[in-house]
Enzyme design. Structure first.
Site, PDB file in Angstrom:
ATOM      1  N   GLY A   1       0.822  -1.212   0.000  1.00 19.53           N
ATOM      2  CA  GLY A   1       0.000   0.000   0.000  1.00 19.53           C
ATOM      3  C   GLY A   1       0.852   1.256   0.000  1.00 19.53           C
TER       4      GLY A   1
ATOM      5  NE  ARG B   1      -5.664  -5.799  -6.348  1.00 20.59           N
ATOM      6  CZ  ARG B   1      -6.862  -6.321  -6.570  1.00 20.59           C
ATOM      7  NH1 ARG B   1      -7.010  -7.348  -7.358  1.00 20.59           N
ATOM      8  NH2 ARG B   1      -7.930  -5.815  -6.007  1.00 20.59           N
TER       9      ARG B   1
ATOM     10  CG  ASP C   1       3.449  -7.933   6.793  1.00 23.17           C
ATOM     11  OD1 ASP C   1       2.951  -8.957   7.245  1.00 23.17           O
ATOM     12  OD2 ASP C   1       2.791  -7.100   6.142  1.00 23.17           O
TER      13      ASP C   1
ATOM     14  CB  THR D   1       3.418  -0.320   7.198  1.00 26.27           C
ATOM     15  OG1 THR D   1       2.067  -0.358   7.664  1.00 26.27           O
ATOM     16  CG2 THR D   1       4.309  -0.774   8.326  1.00 26.27           C
TER      17      THR D   1
ATOM     18  CG  ASP E   1      -0.989  -0.897   9.063  1.00 22.61           C
ATOM     19  OD1 ASP E   1      -1.775   0.059   8.963  1.00 22.61           O
ATOM     20  OD2 ASP E   1      -0.974  -1.868   8.283  1.00 22.61           O
TER      21      ASP E   1
ATOM     22  CG  ASP F   1       2.037  -3.975  10.918  1.00 23.08           C
ATOM     23  OD1 ASP F   1       2.942  -3.512  10.203  1.00 23.08           O
ATOM     24  OD2 ASP F   1       1.033  -4.540  10.452  1.00 23.08           O
TER      25      ASP F   1
ATOM     26  NE  ARG G   1      -1.471  -5.329   7.938  1.00 19.92           N
ATOM     27  CZ  ARG G   1      -0.621  -6.269   7.569  1.00 19.92           C
ATOM     28  NH1 ARG G   1      -0.991  -7.195   6.722  1.00 19.92           N
ATOM     29  NH2 ARG G   1       0.608  -6.282   8.029  1.00 19.92           N
TER      30      ARG G   1
HETATM   31  O1  F6P Z   1      -1.261  -1.765   5.652  1.00 27.45           O
HETATM   32  C1  F6P Z   1      -1.750  -0.502   5.350  1.00 27.45           C
HETATM   33  C2  F6P Z   1      -3.250  -0.502   5.236  1.00 27.45           C
HETATM   34  O2  F6P Z   1      -3.692   0.812   4.974  1.00 27.45           O
HETATM   35  C3  F6P Z   1      -3.978  -1.074   6.461  1.00 27.45           C
HETATM   36  O3  F6P Z   1      -4.018  -0.181   7.540  1.00 27.45           O
HETATM   37  C4  F6P Z   1      -5.324  -1.409   5.863  1.00 27.45           C
HETATM   38  O4  F6P Z   1      -5.936  -2.428   6.599  1.00 27.45           O
HETATM   39  C5  F6P Z   1      -4.967  -1.879   4.474  1.00 27.45           C
HETATM   40  O5  F6P Z   1      -3.683  -1.333   4.177  1.00 27.45           O
HETATM   41  C6  F6P Z   1      -5.927  -1.455   3.401  1.00 27.45           C
HETATM   42  O6  F6P Z   1      -5.536  -2.010   2.181  1.00 27.45           O
HETATM   43  P1  F6P Z   1      -6.156  -1.609   0.775  1.00 27.45           P
HETATM   44  O7  F6P Z   1      -5.478  -0.360   0.299  1.00 27.45           O
HETATM   45  O8  F6P Z   1      -5.871  -2.785  -0.087  1.00 27.45           O
HETATM   46  O9  F6P Z   1      -7.617  -1.368   0.987  1.00 27.45           O
END
Ligand code: F6P
Length: 360
Positions: free
Chosen positions: A11, A74, A115, A137, A139, A141, A183
């Site tokens: 992301g 992806r 990750d 990230t 997050d 994490d 997450r």
């Molecule tokens: O890991 C970053 C993040 O923004 C998370 O906080 C969230 O759960 C996820 O990616 C959302 O992913 P996407 O952009 O595929 O909706």
């Protein structure tokens, strides 16, 4: 070393451009290397889509969100979706990616990612590719670094949203719920919630009791505070309950997309307390916009450190912040385990001391 590659995977995240800039500038300025940027993360590596990054190409981007190279969460070269004769299936394209690197004369690859991307980086390292990872990230994490870039910006965005929600909460005597990302970790909710003065913070690490959340809201009403702010991490779950899954993305490293718990909590609070409740899902706003000064600085330090690691032959590693210094750790450590909020974490204790309910 003459030529290195760089890509952004997973992301998007504030600070990606600042890292790309730091990688390219330091590689060119300090070592005279050429830098190749792959388009759209690992997709560009497999499909050989790339561009040369010279000093002009990375100029004027430190303040820009997103990534000039594009990204995707992806495309995994080790499990790559291909289509043949109208049929779609997964194939290991990692050898194709490695041969593309050889064709382009790229001797080392800087992989900027969370990750999922760092797992792929590790798999490439196992196949002999010279890689260095940079921890990205919102997050926060990743366990092998004290902080990832992008997190500080996301927290700031969420805190500003809480500040704005206070207005309606106070004026209308409502319960305002803010659902934030993160997450399986509650870092964004915890830090933004404490910084924004939230009354209740629900994080995945501390399953909540609805009764305890409602007691806090009723207690506030009884003491004359007719509104409450509740920050809910997307991974929050009730005691004995499950996280709320919004959708599945099968090609993704982690196919689960969380979301929707804010609505559940709002519905349950309204039913139990009779107080008018509204929900805001902050979503991808947390990943957007200009990085904060903290993230621009951290990104610059990480980018320069990644190039230094390449120069020192420290491959199969990730740059990491440890006690204020940027160092390297084995990729294996970086992908071992997600970093979650310890339930006795200092900020949880401090939050409780200033009256925040964690729903426990
Ligand atoms: O890991 C970053 C993040 O923004 C998370 O906080 C969230 O759960 C996820 O990616 C959302 O992913 P996407 O952009 O595929 O909706």
């Amino acid at each position: 070393m003459k030529r290195i590659g760089v890509l952004t995977g997973g992301g998007d995240c504030p600070g990606l451009n600042a890292v790309i800039r730091a990688v390219a500038k330091s590689a060119i300025n300090l070592y005279g290397w050429e830098v190749i940027g792959f388009e759209d993360g690992f997709k560009g590596l497999v499909e050989k889509n790339y561009r040369a990054l010279d000093l002009d190409g990375v100029s004027g981007i430190i303040h820009r969100g997103g990534t000039i190279l594009g990204t995707t969460n992806r495309d995994n070269p080790f499990r790559y979706l291909v289509e043949e004769n109208g049929e779609k299936f997964f194939r290991d394209m990692s050898d194709q990616a490695i041969s593309n690197l050889a064709d382009l004369g790229i001797e080392a690859l800087v992989i900027i990612g969370g990750d999922g991307s760092l797992n792929i980086a590790y798999n490439f390292a196992q196949k002999g590719v010279k890689v260095v990872g940079v921890p990205k990230t919102i997050d926060n994490d990743l366990s092998a670094t004290e902080v990832t870039f992008g997190f500080n910006t996301a927290v700031t965005t969420a805190m500003e949203a809480i500040d704005k929600l206070h207005t309606t909460a106070e004026s209308h005597h409502r319960v305002m719920i803010l659902e934030v990302m993160g997450r399986y970790a509650g870092w964004i909710a915890l830090e933004a919630g404490v910084a924004g003065g939230a009354d209740v913070i629900l994080i995945p690490e501390i399953p909540y009791s609805l009764e305890s959340v409602c007691n806090k809201i009723i207690e506030r009403t009884d003491s004359g505070k007719k509104f409450s702010i509740v920050v809910v991490a997307e991974g929050a779950r009730p005691e004995g309950g499950e996280m709320v899954v919004q959708k599945l993305v099968p090609e993704s490293h982690d196919p689960i997309r969380l979301g929707g718990v804010g609505n559940k909590v709002a519905h349950d609070i309204e039913q139990a307390t009779g107080k008018e409740t509204r929900v805001t899902v902050l979503g991808h706003l947390q990943r957007g916009g200009s990085p904060t000064a903290f993230d621009r600085i951290l990104s610059t330090r990480y980018g320069v450190a990644a190039v230094r690691a390449v120069n020192n032959g420290r491959f199969g590693t990730m740059v990491s912040l440890q006690a204020g210094n940027v160092t390297t750790v084995p990729l294996e450590e970086a992908i071992g385990e997600l970093r979650k909020v310890p339930i006795d974490y200092d900020l949880v204790i401090a939050g409780k001391a200033v009256g925040v309910s964690f729903g426990d």
